[in-house]
Design a protein around this motif. Structure first.
Motif, PDB file in Angstrom:
ATOM      1  N   GLU A  75      75.189  46.230  35.074  1.00 34.70           N
ATOM      2  CA  GLU A  75      75.936  45.182  35.776  1.00 34.70           C
ATOM      3  C   GLU A  75      75.649  45.216  37.274  1.00 34.70           C
ATOM      4  OE1 GLU A  75      79.088  46.887  32.773  1.00 34.70           O
ATOM      5  OE2 GLU A  75      77.537  47.665  34.103  1.00 34.70           O
ATOM      6  N   SER A  76      75.840  44.088  37.897  1.00 33.78           N
ATOM      7  CA  SER A  76      75.735  43.989  39.350  1.00 33.78           C
ATOM      8  C   SER A  76      76.535  42.776  39.803  1.00 33.78           C
ATOM      9  CB  SER A  76      74.281  43.865  39.800  1.00 33.78           C
ATOM     10  OG  SER A  76      73.697  42.696  39.245  1.00 33.78           O
ATOM     11  N   GLY A  77      76.733  42.681  41.106  1.00 29.97           N
ATOM     12  CA  GLY A  77      77.380  41.495  41.667  1.00 29.97           C
ATOM     13  C   GLY A  77      78.826  41.669  42.077  1.00 29.97           C
ATOM     14  N   GLY A  78      79.399  42.832  41.795  1.00 30.94           N
ATOM     15  CA  GLY A  78      80.771  43.058  42.209  1.00 30.94           C
ATOM     16  C   GLY A  78      80.875  43.188  43.720  1.00 30.94           C
ATOM     17  N   GLY A  79      82.105  43.219  44.203  1.00 38.38           N
ATOM     18  CA  GLY A  79      82.320  43.365  45.633  1.00 38.38           C
ATOM     19  C   GLY A  79      83.753  43.057  45.996  1.00 38.38           C
ATOM     20  N   SER A  80      83.975  42.905  47.292  1.00 43.42           N
ATOM     21  CA  SER A  80      85.306  42.614  47.816  1.00 43.42           C
ATOM     22  C   SER A  80      85.334  41.210  48.395  1.00 43.42           C
ATOM     23  CB  SER A  80      85.681  43.629  48.895  1.00 43.42           C
ATOM     24  OG  SER A  80      85.752  44.929  48.364  1.00 43.42           O
ATOM     25  N   VAL A  81      86.315  40.428  47.974  1.00 48.85           N
ATOM     26  CA  VAL A  81      86.459  39.067  48.479  1.00 48.85           C
ATOM     27  C   VAL A  81      87.922  38.787  48.748  1.00 48.85           C
ATOM     28  CG1 VAL A  81      84.422  38.183  47.276  1.00 48.85           C
ATOM     29  CG2 VAL A  81      86.665  38.084  46.163  1.00 48.85           C
ATOM     30  N   GLN A  82      88.174  37.758  49.493  1.00 49.55           N
ATOM     31  CA  GLN A  82      89.543  37.314  49.705  1.00 49.55           C
ATOM     32  C   GLN A  82      89.956  36.362  48.601  1.00 49.55           C
ATOM     33  OE1 GLN A  82      89.656  35.729  53.736  1.00 49.55           O
ATOM     34  NE2 GLN A  82      90.372  37.723  54.491  1.00 49.55           N
ATOM     35  N   ALA A  83      91.250  36.251  48.415  1.00 51.89           N
ATOM     36  CA  ALA A  83      91.775  35.337  47.407  1.00 51.89           C
ATOM     37  C   ALA A  83      91.232  33.933  47.637  1.00 51.89           C
ATOM     38  CB  ALA A  83      93.299  35.327  47.446  1.00 51.89           C
ATOM     39  N   GLY A  84      90.860  33.294  46.533  1.00 43.72           N
ATOM     40  CA  GLY A  84      90.264  31.974  46.611  1.00 43.72           C
ATOM     41  C   GLY A  84      88.750  31.993  46.651  1.00 43.72           C
ATOM     42  N   GLY A  85      88.178  33.168  46.847  1.00 42.98           N
ATOM     43  CA  GLY A  85      86.735  33.298  46.920  1.00 42.98           C
ATOM     44  C   GLY A  85      86.076  33.344  45.557  1.00 42.98           C
ATOM     45  N   SER A  86      84.757  33.518  45.561  1.00 46.38           N
ATOM     46  CA  SER A  86      83.968  33.525  44.328  1.00 46.38           C
ATOM     47  C   SER A  86      83.023  34.713  44.299  1.00 46.38           C
ATOM     48  CB  SER A  86      83.139  32.238  44.221  1.00 46.38           C
ATOM     49  OG  SER A  86      83.956  31.093  44.165  1.00 46.38           O
ATOM     50  N   LEU A  87      82.704  35.129  43.091  1.00 45.07           N
ATOM     51  CA  LEU A  87      81.681  36.143  42.852  1.00 45.07           C
ATOM     52  C   LEU A  87      80.958  35.778  41.569  1.00 45.07           C
ATOM     53  CD1 LEU A  87      83.516  39.541  43.515  1.00 45.07           C
ATOM     54  CD2 LEU A  87      81.631  38.602  44.861  1.00 45.07           C
ATOM     55  N   ARG A  88      79.709  36.192  41.473  1.00 44.82           N
ATOM     56  CA  ARG A  88      78.977  36.040  40.222  1.00 44.82           C
ATOM     57  C   ARG A  88      78.481  37.413  39.790  1.00 44.82           C
ATOM     58  NH1 ARG A  88      73.483  32.812  38.414  1.00 44.82           N
ATOM     59  NH2 ARG A  88      72.495  34.491  39.617  1.00 44.82           N
ATOM     60  N   LEU A  89      78.959  37.833  38.645  1.00 43.47           N
ATOM     61  CA  LEU A  89      78.527  39.098  38.067  1.00 43.47           C
ATOM     62  C   LEU A  89      77.331  38.855  37.160  1.00 43.47           C
ATOM     63  CD1 LEU A  89      81.963  40.664  37.065  1.00 43.47           C
ATOM     64  CD2 LEU A  89      80.810  40.687  39.283  1.00 43.47           C
ATOM     65  N   SER A  90      76.430  39.829  37.157  1.00 46.30           N
ATOM     66  CA  SER A  90      75.257  39.774  36.290  1.00 46.30           C
ATOM     67  C   SER A  90      75.213  41.021  35.435  1.00 46.30           C
ATOM     68  CB  SER A  90      73.976  39.686  37.118  1.00 46.30           C
ATOM     69  OG  SER A  90      73.960  38.545  37.940  1.00 46.30           O
ATOM     70  N   CYS A  91      74.689  40.866  34.237  1.00 46.11           N
ATOM     71  CA  CYS A  91      74.498  41.999  33.335  1.00 46.11           C
ATOM     72  C   CYS A  91      73.136  41.840  32.684  1.00 46.11           C
ATOM     73  CB  CYS A  91      75.587  42.048  32.278  1.00 46.11           C
ATOM     74  SG  CYS A  91      75.319  43.314  31.012  1.00 46.11           S
ATOM     75  N   ALA A  92      72.224  42.711  33.068  1.00 43.69           N
ATOM     76  CA  ALA A  92      70.873  42.669  32.531  1.00 43.69           C
ATOM     77  C   ALA A  92      70.764  43.603  31.335  1.00 43.69           C
ATOM     78  CB  ALA A  92      69.873  43.069  33.607  1.00 43.69           C
ATOM     79  N   ALA A  93      70.278  43.074  30.225  1.00 48.88           N
ATOM     80  CA  ALA A  93      70.109  43.859  29.002  1.00 48.88           C
ATOM     81  C   ALA A  93      68.649  44.221  28.829  1.00 48.88           C
ATOM     82  CB  ALA A  93      70.600  43.070  27.800  1.00 48.88           C
ATOM     83  N   SER A  94      68.412  45.449  28.410  1.00 55.93           N
ATOM     84  CA  SER A  94      67.058  45.893  28.130  1.00 55.93           C
ATOM     85  C   SER A  94      67.068  46.777  26.896  1.00 55.93           C
ATOM     86  CB  SER A  94      66.472  46.648  29.324  1.00 55.93           C
ATOM     87  OG  SER A  94      67.242  47.797  29.599  1.00 55.93           O
ATOM     88  N   GLY A  95      65.871  47.083  26.413  1.00 52.93           N
ATOM     89  CA  GLY A  95      65.764  47.865  25.197  1.00 52.93           C
ATOM     90  C   GLY A  95      65.672  46.944  23.999  1.00 52.93           C
ATOM     91  N   TYR A  96      66.188  47.391  22.874  1.00 53.26           N
ATOM     92  CA  TYR A  96      66.084  46.618  21.649  1.00 53.26           C
ATOM     93  C   TYR A  96      67.228  45.600  21.606  1.00 53.26           C
ATOM     94  CZ  TYR A  96      64.966  45.624  16.785  1.00 53.26           C
ATOM     95  OH  TYR A  96      64.593  45.011  15.623  1.00 53.26           O
ATOM     96  N   THR A  97      67.086  44.560  22.417  1.00 52.40           N
ATOM     97  CA  THR A  97      68.178  43.601  22.595  1.00 52.40           C
ATOM     98  C   THR A  97      68.464  42.783  21.340  1.00 52.40           C
ATOM     99  OG1 THR A  97      66.625  42.022  23.550  1.00 52.40           O
ATOM    100  CG2 THR A  97      67.822  43.432  25.084  1.00 52.40           C
ATOM    101  N   LYS A  98      67.539  42.762  20.388  1.00 48.10           N
ATOM    102  CA  LYS A  98      67.798  42.022  19.148  1.00 48.10           C
ATOM    103  C   LYS A  98      68.918  42.665  18.351  1.00 48.10           C
ATOM    104  CE  LYS A  98      63.243  39.926  18.564  1.00 48.10           C
ATOM    105  NZ  LYS A  98      62.054  39.799  17.670  1.00 48.10           N
ATOM    106  N   ARG A  99      69.243  43.914  18.696  1.00 48.59           N
ATOM    107  CA  ARG A  99      70.343  44.595  18.012  1.00 48.59           C
ATOM    108  C   ARG A  99      71.682  43.963  18.315  1.00 48.59           C
ATOM    109  NH1 ARG A  99      69.812  49.644  15.797  1.00 48.59           N
ATOM    110  NH2 ARG A  99      67.781  50.620  15.994  1.00 48.59           N
TER     111      ARG A  99
END
Length: 126
Positions: free
Chosen positions: A6-30
């Motif tokens: 995961e990535s993209g976390g952080g500190s924001v003020q109320a009303g703000g926005s964030l976009r989290l990402s989660c990159a999958a690797s390995g045998y992702t067909k599982r």
């Protein structure tokens, strides 16, 4: 094995926005279903949103009141799932985890998930 980062976390003020990402690797067909969970200090981990990686239904947890504010999406080419979070509130403060499963019977049940990321912290100040 499937690895989730995961990535993209952080500190924001109320009303703000964030976009989290989660990159999958390995045998992702599982794992054809990916979800976001969150855990605030002293509380149980709870499902936020989930989606099938090949397209199809998406799910949002009514209990966490994120409908209309959070959007989950998946980029097949990048094997990455995103959580766009808008209009953030202090009660959204938590560690956010990405998880992967195969045809979960109940998408928000933790035991359905075999693979978990290490988490990314989201802090929303008032």
């Amino acid at each position: 094995q499937v690895q989730l980062v995961e990535s993209g976390g952080g500190s924001v003020q109320a009303g703000g926005s964030l976009r989290l990402s989660c990159a999958a690797s390995g045998y992702t067909k599982r794992a054809n279903f990916m979800a976001w969970f969150r855990q605030a200090p002293g509380k149980e981990r709870e499902g936020v949103a989930g989606t099938y990686t090949g397209g199809g239904a998406t799910y949002y947890a009514d209990s966490v009141k994120v409908k209309g504010r959070f959007t989950i999406s998946h980029d097949n080419a990048k094997n990455t799932v995103y959580l766009q979070m808008n209009s953030l509130k202090p009660e959204d403060t938590a560690m956010y985890y990405c998880a992967a499963a195969t045809y979960p019977r109940s998408w928000s049940r933790l035991s359905e998930y075999t693979y978990w990321g290490q988490g990314t912290q989201v802090t929303v100040s008032s």
